[in-house]
Enzyme design. Sequence first.
Site, PDB file in Angstrom:
ATOM      1  N   HIS A 162      25.857  39.214   8.099  1.00  0.00           N
ATOM      2  CA  HIS A 162      27.000  38.373   7.740  1.00  0.00           C
ATOM      3  C   HIS A 162      28.279  39.084   8.186  1.00  0.00           C
ATOM      4  CE1 HIS A 162      29.085  35.238   5.545  1.00  0.00           C
ATOM      5  NE2 HIS A 162      29.898  36.175   5.081  1.00  0.00           N
TER       6      HIS A 162
ATOM      7  N   MET B 254      21.961  29.322  10.660  1.00  0.00           N
ATOM      8  CA  MET B 254      22.966  28.663   9.826  1.00  0.00           C
ATOM      9  C   MET B 254      22.323  27.566   8.975  1.00  0.00           C
ATOM     10  SD  MET B 254      25.171  30.708  10.714  1.00  0.00           S
ATOM     11  CE  MET B 254      26.825  30.310  10.228  1.00  0.00           C
TER      12      MET B 254
ATOM     13  N   GLY C 197      23.121  33.505  19.615  1.00  0.00           N
ATOM     14  CA  GLY C 197      22.016  34.454  19.685  1.00  0.00           C
ATOM     15  C   GLY C 197      22.374  35.851  20.139  1.00  0.00           C
ATOM     16  N   SER C 198      23.650  36.250  20.000  1.00  0.00           N
ATOM     17  CA  SER C 198      23.991  37.603  20.463  1.00  0.00           C
ATOM     18  C   SER C 198      23.356  38.675  19.572  1.00  0.00           C
ATOM     19  CB  SER C 198      25.503  37.794  20.553  1.00  0.00           C
ATOM     20  OG  SER C 198      26.073  37.940  19.278  1.00  0.00           O
TER      21      SER C 198
ATOM     22  N   ASP D 294      18.011  37.325  -0.734  1.00  0.00           N
ATOM     23  CA  ASP D 294      17.424  36.875  -1.998  1.00  0.00           C
ATOM     24  C   ASP D 294      17.704  35.378  -2.145  1.00  0.00           C
ATOM     25  OD1 ASP D 294      20.018  36.614  -2.872  1.00  0.00           O
ATOM     26  OD2 ASP D 294      19.953  38.303  -4.273  1.00  0.00           O
TER      27      ASP D 294
HETATM   28  C1  GAR Z   1      27.300  36.212  13.597  1.00  0.00           C
HETATM   29  O1  GAR Z   1      28.651  36.593  13.522  1.00  0.00           O
HETATM   30  C2  GAR Z   1      26.640  36.333  12.233  1.00  0.00           C
HETATM   31  O2  GAR Z   1      27.114  37.418  11.493  1.00  0.00           O
HETATM   32  C3  GAR Z   1      27.024  35.018  11.603  1.00  0.00           C
HETATM   33  O3  GAR Z   1      26.886  34.080  12.641  1.00  0.00           O
HETATM   34  C4  GAR Z   1      27.169  34.715  13.886  1.00  0.00           C
HETATM   35  C5  GAR Z   1      26.008  34.443  14.814  1.00  0.00           C
HETATM   36  O4  GAR Z   1      26.278  34.957  16.087  1.00  0.00           O
HETATM   37  N1  GAR Z   1      26.169  34.722  10.497  1.00  0.00           N
HETATM   38  C6  GAR Z   1      26.612  34.182   9.361  1.00  0.00           C
HETATM   39  O5  GAR Z   1      27.769  33.848   9.177  1.00  0.00           O
HETATM   40  C7  GAR Z   1      25.552  34.002   8.280  1.00  0.00           C
HETATM   41  N2  GAR Z   1      26.119  33.770   7.020  1.00  0.00           N
HETATM   42  P1  GAR Z   1      25.095  35.172  17.129  1.00  0.00           P
HETATM   43  O6  GAR Z   1      24.375  33.817  17.229  1.00  0.00           O
HETATM   44  O7  GAR Z   1      25.786  35.507  18.414  1.00  0.00           O
HETATM   45  O8  GAR Z   1      24.205  36.261  16.615  1.00  0.00           O
END
Ligand code: GAR
Length: 211
Positions: free
Chosen positions: A112, A93, A15-16, A144
């Site tokens: 992403h 995810m 969740g950052s 999309d």
């Molecule tokens: C982040 O790096 C985000 O870009 C990636 O998951 C991580 C979540 O981190 N998302 C994907 O890969 C989506 N395809 P977070 O929970 O600390 O925000």
Amino acid sequence: MVSKKKLGILLSGRGSNFEAIADSISAGRIADAVIAIVISNRAEAPGIESARKRGLPVLVVPSKGKERQAHDAEVAAILKEKQVDLICLAGYMRLLSSWFVQQFPNRILNIHPSLLPAFPGLDVHRQALEYGVKVSGCTVHFVDEHLDHGAIIVQKTVPVLDSDDEHALAARILQQEHIAYTEAINIVLEGNHEIVGRRVQSMGKTKLTAG
Ligand code: GAR
């Protein structure tokens, strides 16, 4: 008085990116917006605990064992009930059904950790290191019906260093993710853009940047 735009955040883990968005709202870097709901498909997601501590409305909608569209229908019903203007996927995810995407046309954003269209999907940093790219980064895009695919709003670049492993590269990109998401939300909420083909273009006032 103009009413504040309502954001719905969907997350699955740390969740950052959610925290960066919440911090930007608190600090006024995203003006005139509130987080109306934070939804996780995983009860144990640290991001949910962080949202609770911030006093934000939180809901866990478990996805395990559910048919995709049935789960999406539960989530969509909550987002509609909360009357969200914009949905921000922040480490969510889980693939969204076409049905879900169609409920909120051009109102779902995703982040992403690569320069799309390079390295969509999972294990992004490993893919980048194995390919040997010298530059990577992050992309905020409209969602999309295809994975990591919609029109690009903001991209940020970082160098890939010889000493990098997945962890080091991910950390460098994550710093840029937190900046990029705030920029993208501001662009979309200002409403001063148009989508021409795949190109998100400024209609004048907003300056779209790649850094
Ligand atoms: C982040 O790096 C985000 O870009 C990636 O998951 C991580 C979540 O981190 N998302 C994907 O890969 C989506 N395809 P977070 O929970 O600390 O925000």
